[in-house]
Enzyme design. Sequence first.
Site, mmCIF file in Angstrom:
data_model
loop_
_atom_site.group_PDB
_atom_site.id
_atom_site.type_symbol
_atom_site.label_atom_id
_atom_site.label_comp_id
_atom_site.label_asym_id
_atom_site.label_seq_id
_atom_site.Cartn_x
_atom_site.Cartn_y
_atom_site.Cartn_z
ATOM 1 N N ASP A 126 0.946 -1.310 0.104
ATOM 2 C CA ASP A 126 0.069 0.022 -0.063
ATOM 3 C C ASP A 126 0.800 1.281 0.010
ATOM 4 O O ASP A 126 0.316 2.431 0.557
ATOM 5 C CB ASP A 126 -1.009 0.074 1.211
ATOM 6 C CG ASP A 126 -2.094 -0.937 1.024
ATOM 7 O OD1 ASP A 126 -2.665 -1.122 -0.118
ATOM 8 O OD2 ASP A 126 -2.477 -1.775 2.067
ATOM 9 N N ASP A 185 -7.104 -3.820 -5.966
ATOM 10 C CA ASP A 185 -6.622 -2.535 -5.495
ATOM 11 C C ASP A 185 -5.200 -2.072 -5.695
ATOM 12 O O ASP A 185 -4.780 -0.724 -5.618
ATOM 13 C CB ASP A 185 -6.762 -2.611 -3.800
ATOM 14 C CG ASP A 185 -7.719 -3.283 -3.252
ATOM 15 O OD1 ASP A 185 -8.355 -4.295 -4.037
ATOM 16 O OD2 ASP A 185 -8.508 -3.104 -2.101
ATOM 17 N N THR A 245 -13.270 -13.605 -3.414
ATOM 18 C CA THR A 245 -13.349 -12.097 -2.829
ATOM 19 C C THR A 245 -12.730 -12.204 -1.344
ATOM 20 O O THR A 245 -12.582 -13.122 -0.925
ATOM 21 C CB THR A 245 -14.676 -11.682 -2.877
ATOM 22 O OG1 THR A 245 -14.763 -10.058 -2.610
ATOM 23 C CG2 THR A 245 -15.542 -12.197 -1.839
ATOM 24 N N ARG A 257 -15.883 -0.992 -4.542
ATOM 25 C CA ARG A 257 -14.635 -0.443 -4.796
ATOM 26 C C ARG A 257 -13.685 -0.976 -5.527
ATOM 27 O O ARG A 257 -12.844 -0.243 -6.064
ATOM 28 C CB ARG A 257 -14.256 -0.162 -3.178
ATOM 29 C CG ARG A 257 -13.309 0.988 -3.068
ATOM 30 C CD ARG A 257 -12.858 1.661 -1.840
ATOM 31 N NE ARG A 257 -12.610 0.552 -0.713
ATOM 32 C CZ ARG A 257 -13.168 0.305 0.082
ATOM 33 N NH1 ARG A 257 -14.651 0.789 0.408
ATOM 34 N NH2 ARG A 257 -12.922 -0.832 1.233
ATOM 35 N N TRP A 261 -11.374 0.802 -8.142
ATOM 36 C CA TRP A 261 -9.870 0.757 -8.172
ATOM 37 C C TRP A 261 -9.479 0.330 -9.697
ATOM 38 O O TRP A 261 -8.504 1.066 -9.956
ATOM 39 C CB TRP A 261 -9.372 -0.096 -7.076
ATOM 40 C CG TRP A 261 -9.455 0.113 -5.740
ATOM 41 C CD1 TRP A 261 -9.614 -0.843 -4.530
ATOM 42 C CD2 TRP A 261 -9.230 1.255 -5.042
ATOM 43 N NE1 TRP A 261 -9.655 -0.200 -3.501
ATOM 44 C CE2 TRP A 261 -9.559 1.131 -3.414
ATOM 45 C CE3 TRP A 261 -9.026 2.758 -5.403
ATOM 46 C CZ2 TRP A 261 -9.348 2.052 -2.594
ATOM 47 C CZ3 TRP A 261 -9.042 3.610 -4.346
ATOM 48 C CH2 TRP A 261 -8.952 3.318 -2.968
ATOM 49 N N SER A 376 -15.328 -2.707 4.906
ATOM 50 C CA SER A 376 -15.407 -4.120 4.593
ATOM 51 C C SER A 376 -16.595 -4.671 5.324
ATOM 52 O O SER A 376 -16.702 -4.963 6.638
ATOM 53 C CB SER A 376 -14.089 -4.856 5.009
ATOM 54 O OG SER A 376 -14.432 -6.372 4.672
HETATM 55 N N1 GLY Z 1 -7.412 -1.390 -0.168
HETATM 56 C C1 GLY Z 1 -8.266 -1.892 0.813
HETATM 57 C C2 GLY Z 1 -9.752 -1.328 0.443
HETATM 58 O O1 GLY Z 1 -10.015 -0.772 -0.625
HETATM 59 O O2 GLY Z 1 -10.732 -1.645 1.209
#
Ligand code: GLY
Length: 404
Positions: A126, A185, A245, A257, A261, A376
Amino acid sequence: MIYQPITSFFKATLALIVLLSLSQFCFSQKLNYIPKKKVLSAINRNIEDATTQYKFLKNTIPKNKLPRTFENGRLITSNSDWWCSGFYPGTLFYLFELTRDSVLKTEGLRNLILLEKEQYNKGTHDLGFMINNSFGIANQLFPNKSYQNILITSAQSLASRFDPKVGCIRSWNNKKPGDFLVIIDNMMNLELLFNATKLSGDSTYYKIAIKHANTTMSNHFRSDYSSYHVLEYNTETGKPLLKRTDQGFGNESAWARGQAWGLYGFTMMYTETKNKKYLDFANHIANFIITNPNLPADQIPYWDFDVPKNPQTYRDASAAAIIASALIELAKFNKAGLATKYLTVAEKIILQFSTHQYKSANGQNGGFLLKHSVGSLPHNSEVDVPLTYADYYYVEAMKRYLNL
Ligand code: GLY
């Protein structure tokens, strides 16, 4: 016979000229779009309010922490190694750029000191989010050697996770030996690599970014251009073993999301390389999103495109913010018809974010700008809350719109 090579030479030259003019047309045509007055005036108000809100947020954060979310009336913070640590300073810099309010700049710079040590962090993919969205923006606004060295060192740390056999940067660390997990991501971290090549002249980073994007293009997407969230690769063969997933509704669903991304990531690939295959790919992803029958009329997606819906189903403002920002960028590279389609969606999102339904009143929502994002849902983590990255891409989208 003797004229054959000359004829071929002329044919090749002609083909090259045609190709060059076509590619010029593709990425340098001027976007003749007149931004809507209603959207511009909403943006001006939003930026003023965002400045007030972020000053309020600044006064609530312990000095050695970064904001993460606001839940049950409490500010939740993180340390610098959390994947979102770059968004708060990044948003402050964007707002500074828009307002020239020095309080925002000072607070952004103070946060960079907390983040600096993450340049050596090889335990995460990240670093793009953490370092490029903070130091990268700082370097655009106040270029200096120290930020540039931090960006290059961070790119080295990120590149240390690249596996040439798989052709990807490892996203999550192993749970079992042989695991090589890549999430969609991860496309977002590639911009750091492009910046490192520009700053250092070393093309290694650029090549890794291209390889990762190409592998992702081949393996991560379904035929309708929706994407899986997680791919598990076999490091011996380099082939994907499992597509599944982690944060979405199901293995075959389109986690909102994740789609955002992908859209942003492949748009950025085109911005950086001008390779038309990335433009086409980003357009396909955009088409999946904006023509999706499960996308509500206000253009704010549910947290997963395929989740069964009822009146309580959560929306994900973070996905909408990322989509809006990406579409404004993607519009610049397309012809008027498609560009207008993209900008109309982005405008609807910005206008929806300008209503009390999504936009926090000053002094509320812990100082964050937007409400109703989902971190999440399957982990019951950060559900229907504000998030720093929703704020970041929302401000970026408004900045990009103003730059039209
Ligand atoms: N990269 C983590 C998210 O989008 O939750």
